[in-house]
Design a protein around this motif. Sequence first.
Motif, mmCIF file in Angstrom:
data_model
loop_
_atom_site.group_PDB
_atom_site.id
_atom_site.type_symbol
_atom_site.label_atom_id
_atom_site.label_comp_id
_atom_site.label_asym_id
_atom_site.label_seq_id
_atom_site.Cartn_x
_atom_site.Cartn_y
_atom_site.Cartn_z
ATOM 1 N N GLN A 527 96.642 78.225 124.093
ATOM 2 C CA GLN A 527 97.569 77.395 123.313
ATOM 3 C C GLN A 527 98.253 76.357 124.197
ATOM 4 N N TRP A 528 98.641 76.738 125.402
ATOM 5 C CA TRP A 528 99.263 75.774 126.320
ATOM 6 C C TRP A 528 98.331 74.581 126.554
ATOM 7 N N LEU A 529 97.068 74.859 126.845
ATOM 8 C CA LEU A 529 96.111 73.798 127.147
ATOM 9 C C LEU A 529 95.324 73.353 125.920
ATOM 10 N N GLN A 530 95.677 73.899 124.741
ATOM 11 C CA GLN A 530 95.058 73.533 123.464
ATOM 12 C C GLN A 530 93.574 73.875 123.403
ATOM 13 N N LEU A 531 93.161 74.893 124.179
ATOM 14 C CA LEU A 531 91.745 75.231 124.269
ATOM 15 C C LEU A 531 91.211 75.861 122.988
ATOM 16 N N ARG A 532 92.095 76.383 122.144
ATOM 17 C CA ARG A 532 91.620 76.950 120.885
ATOM 18 C C ARG A 532 90.954 75.905 119.998
ATOM 19 N N LYS A 533 91.266 74.638 120.236
ATOM 20 C CA LYS A 533 90.678 73.573 119.429
ATOM 21 C C LYS A 533 89.206 73.355 119.752
ATOM 22 N N VAL A 534 88.729 73.908 120.865
ATOM 23 C CA VAL A 534 87.328 73.716 121.236
ATOM 24 C C VAL A 534 86.413 74.241 120.139
ATOM 25 N N GLY A 535 86.837 75.300 119.454
ATOM 26 C CA GLY A 535 85.994 75.894 118.417
ATOM 27 C C GLY A 535 85.767 75.016 117.212
ATOM 28 N N VAL A 536 86.594 73.993 117.020
ATOM 29 C CA VAL A 536 86.451 73.126 115.842
ATOM 30 C C VAL A 536 86.095 71.682 116.216
ATOM 31 N N MET A 537 85.825 71.419 117.489
ATOM 32 C CA MET A 537 85.450 70.066 117.900
ATOM 33 C C MET A 537 84.110 69.692 117.260
ATOM 34 N N GLN A 538 83.992 68.442 116.855
ATOM 35 C CA GLN A 538 82.757 67.973 116.230
ATOM 36 C C GLN A 538 82.329 66.634 116.833
ATOM 37 N N PRO A 539 81.848 66.626 118.089
ATOM 38 C CA PRO A 539 81.346 65.374 118.660
ATOM 39 C C PRO A 539 80.153 64.845 117.862
ATOM 40 N N ASP A 540 79.969 63.556 117.920
ATOM 41 C CA ASP A 540 78.845 62.917 117.244
ATOM 42 C C ASP A 540 77.561 63.292 117.991
ATOM 43 N N THR A 541 76.743 64.154 117.375
ATOM 44 C CA THR A 541 75.546 64.648 118.061
ATOM 45 C C THR A 541 74.423 63.613 118.110
ATOM 46 N N VAL A 542 74.583 62.512 117.383
ATOM 47 C CA VAL A 542 73.601 61.428 117.521
ATOM 48 C C VAL A 542 73.856 60.673 118.827
ATOM 49 N N ARG A 543 75.114 60.381 119.086
ATOM 50 C CA ARG A 543 75.452 59.715 120.342
ATOM 51 C C ARG A 543 75.409 60.677 121.528
ATOM 52 N N PHE A 544 75.693 61.936 121.246
ATOM 53 C CA PHE A 544 75.723 62.932 122.328
ATOM 54 C C PHE A 544 74.843 64.116 121.941
ATOM 55 N N PRO A 545 73.524 63.921 121.977
ATOM 56 C CA PRO A 545 72.602 64.964 121.509
ATOM 57 C C PRO A 545 72.633 66.236 122.355
ATOM 58 N N ALA A 546 73.217 66.181 123.555
ATOM 59 C CA ALA A 546 73.277 67.381 124.392
ATOM 60 C C ALA A 546 74.260 68.409 123.849
ATOM 61 N N PHE A 547 75.150 67.978 122.944
ATOM 62 C CA PHE A 547 76.154 68.920 122.443
ATOM 63 C C PHE A 547 75.553 69.824 121.378
ATOM 64 N N ASN A 548 75.690 71.137 121.565
ATOM 65 C CA ASN A 548 75.266 72.127 120.578
ATOM 66 C C ASN A 548 76.185 73.338 120.691
#
Length: 810
Positions: A527-548
Motif C-alpha cells: 500500500q505504501w508503494l501502491q504495488l497492489r495496483k499492479v494486479g489491475v494494470m492494463q498496458p497496451d499490448t499492441v504497443r508493448f507485446p512483451a506484457f502478459n
Amino acid sequence: MLRSLTLFAISLPLVALTAAAALPQKKPAPKKPAVTTSKKTTTTTSVGTAAFERDVLPLVQKYCVGCHTAPKGSGGINLSGEKNFAAALKGRVSWERVEAAVLEKRMPPSGVPQPSDAERKKLGQTLESLFSQADCQINDPGRVTMRRLNRAEYNNTLRDLLGVDLRLADAFPNDDVGYGFDNIGDVLSLSPLLMEKYLSAAAKASRAAIIAPEDKPSSVKVLAGQLKGPGNVTGEGYLLSSNGEASFEFDFPAPGDYTIVVRAGASPAGPDIDFPNKKRGPEPAKMGINVGGKPAVTVAVTTGPSNLQPYRAKIAIEQPGKQKVGAAFLNDFYDEKLPPERRDRNLTVESIEIQIPEDVQKRTIKRELPFSHRKLVIEMPDDSTDAEWDRAAKAVLAPIVHRAFRRPVTSDEVRRLVGLSRMAKSQKQSFEKGIQFALQGILVSPSFLFRPEPDAKPDDPSFRRQLNDHELATRLSYFLWSSLPDDELLALADQKKLQAPGVLLAQAKRMLKDPRSRALADNFAGQWLQLRKVGVMQPDTVRFPAFNEQLRQAMRTEPDLFFTGIVQEDRSILEFLDSDYSYLNETLAKHYGNTSVKGAEFQRVPVLPGQRGGILSMAAVLTLTSNPGRTSPVKRGKWVLENLLGTPPPPPPPNVPELEAQKGATQAETLRKRLEIHRTNPACANCHTQMDAIGLALENYDAIGKWRLDDGGKPIDVSGVLPDGSKFDGPKELKKVLLGKKSQFTKTMTERLLTYALGRGVERTDKCNLEAMAKTVAAKGYKFSAIVEAVITSQPFRERRGDESTSPRR
C-alpha cells in the motif's frame, strides 16, 4: 435450523456488542489534540512571537505578501493579517505550505525578487522549530479508534489460531482505505452484509478445523482466492486472461465417480462463426476441467463474466490420494481491431467444487485427524456425564479463547462457551460438534473481530495511559505479522514482561526474522508503494507485446521479495533508493536484458549498473506510474514526491487541460517538449517543475519498465534540475540526488510505518516524535530494525488517551 437459530441467539449479545462498537465511521479527519493552557505554553508562545517577528515576518513582508494578501491570496493563502506566532498557529496549514515551498525553492515564482539561500534557511528553520516546540509541549500520544480486523488480518488470524489457511475473508466486502492504508480504525466499519459474512465464515472455519464424527462432507468447494495459477483474483472471481489453469490440490479419499462443478463465466471474442444451430456469433471460451494435470472434459463457457453458471463433469477416479484439480482456459484471443465487446476473450472462475459420491462417504476408511483438530481438541470426555463433558470442554476452550481474544479471559466467559458446547450434548451429538459450536461463538465475538483498548475515562482527552502488556503484544503482532500474538509473545504478556524496552525489542527482532513478517511486504509495502495496483494494470499490448500475465506476476513478485529481504536480513532502508541486487526469475531477467537467469524460480542476482537497483527501477513501479500507451513523467515524479520524499503536490487547479489536449502539445516532437508547453501555464509551472524533472530522468524506461535509449527513434534527454538546484542526468544520478535527501526519505518512511502500525493518521502532535525517530534511525545505520524499534518504542505506539468526541451529546 433450530440448532442454527439457537447458536445465533446465544451469539447475539456478542454480535450486538460488535455492531454497536463498530457503526460506520466518518472518513478520517485530523483530530484536535488535547491542549492544556499553562504558564509554560504562554511563555513559549511569547518566545515564539519574538522569533517569528524577528526572523519570519520581515521576509514574508518582503517576498510573499505582495501576492498572498487579502481578500484572495494567490493559491488560497493570505499572509497579510498574521502579525504574531499565535496567529500563525491558527493558520498553521498555510504556514507549513509556505515553509515547504520556500525551502524547496518553489516560491516565490520566477520573475520576482528571490530570497537568498540564507534567508530561505532562516525562514524555514524558524517556522519548523516554532511549530515543533508547540507540538512537543502538548505531549499527546493520540487516540486510535477501536479497530476491526481487516480482510488480511482476519485470514492470517484464522490461520494462526486454528491451523487452517482458508482465506475466507477473500469473500468479504473490500475494506475502506484511510491515510493510504486499509487498517485504519476510523474507516473500518461493520455493515450488515459483513456481519452475515462473519457468521458464515465462523461456521465454515469451525467445521474445517475440527472434524466431528457425524460430519460426512458431501462436497468440497474452493473459492477463487484459494486457486493458484497464472491469473489474478478480481471482484468476479479468478480471471484467466491468457491460456492457463486455475487449480488446487485435492486429496481423493477413495476410488469412485466424482462430480466436479466449476462455476464460471467468460467474455466471448472474435469474428462471427457458424454454429450447429445455425446461429452466428463470436466463439465462446473453451474450458478444460482437468484432474492430475490432464484434460478430463472440455466445455464451452457461454455465460458472461457477470452471470457465472455451473459447468459439471463426472470423472472416474481410480487411485486415491492427492491430485491437482483445475479449470483451464484453452482458447485465448485478442484483436484490437475488433469492437471492444469482441476484442478480448477471457475466462473467469468463481469456484471449483468436488462432490464426493455417497458410496465413497460410506466406505471411506477413517483417516488421521488433521493437524488443526489435533492442535485444538487436546482433551476428550472420559465418560458421558455432564461434569466430564464440562471438564474436557473447559480444557479445550480456555487456551483457544485466550489466544483468540489476545488477553486473559474470565471464568464467566469460559463458562458461557462451555454452555454453548453443551448444545450438542443436549441434541445427542458428539463432543467435537459441541466444540465446533463454541468455536463459532468465539469467532463472532467482538473480542475476536475487534482489537479493543478500553479506557477508564474514554471521554476525557486529558486522561492518558500506557497500554497494558496484552494490548502492546497485540499492536506488535498485527504491526509485523498482520496476525495475533504467537505463544511466546502471549506468554510474555501474561507474565507482564513486555513493558521493558529490551524485551519488546528482542521480540520485534525475532518476529522480523519469522516468515510471517512477509505480511509487511504484502500489506505495508503493497500500500505504501501502491504495488497492489499492479494486479489491475492494463498496458497496451499492441504497443508493448512483451506484457502478459506471466510478466505481470513476475513484476509483482520482485518488490515483495526485495522488501522481505531487507526486513528479514535487517538491511539498510536506503537500499530502497538504490541497490546492487534484486530478485529475478527468467521472465523478468529477460525483460531487463539479463540472459544469465534461468527458470521460473526467483533468485537474488546482481543488477546491471546504472540501469537497475532500488525500487525506482523496478518494472512494477515503472508500469503502474505509466499510461497504458506511453510513459508519464508526471505520474512518476508525483509518485516519488508522495511516497519517497513525503511532499505530495497539491491537486491540479480546475479547468487545466490534459497534456494531450494542450494547445501545441500534439505537434511537439518529444514528450519533454510537450511537458514544457504544459508548464507555460502559470497554474501548472510550480508543481510540474519538480515532478517533470524527476519523471523525465526515468525516461530510459518505457511504459512497462524496459530499458531504452530512444523513444520512437528520437534520442531521450534524461537530464534535469530540481528547484533546489540539484542536477542529474538519468536514473543513476537521480538516485544519488535522492540519497542526498536520505533524511527526508527516512522521515517519510517512518511516518508511513507509524501510520500503519498505529492504525490512525499521523497528526501534528506526532511531529516531534517523528523527528526524534528519524534521527535514531540514522544514528543506527538506517537498518530496518532501527525504524521498527523507533516505532514500537515511541510514545504514540505505547500510550493512548481519551477523546472528547466520545462524550454524550447534551
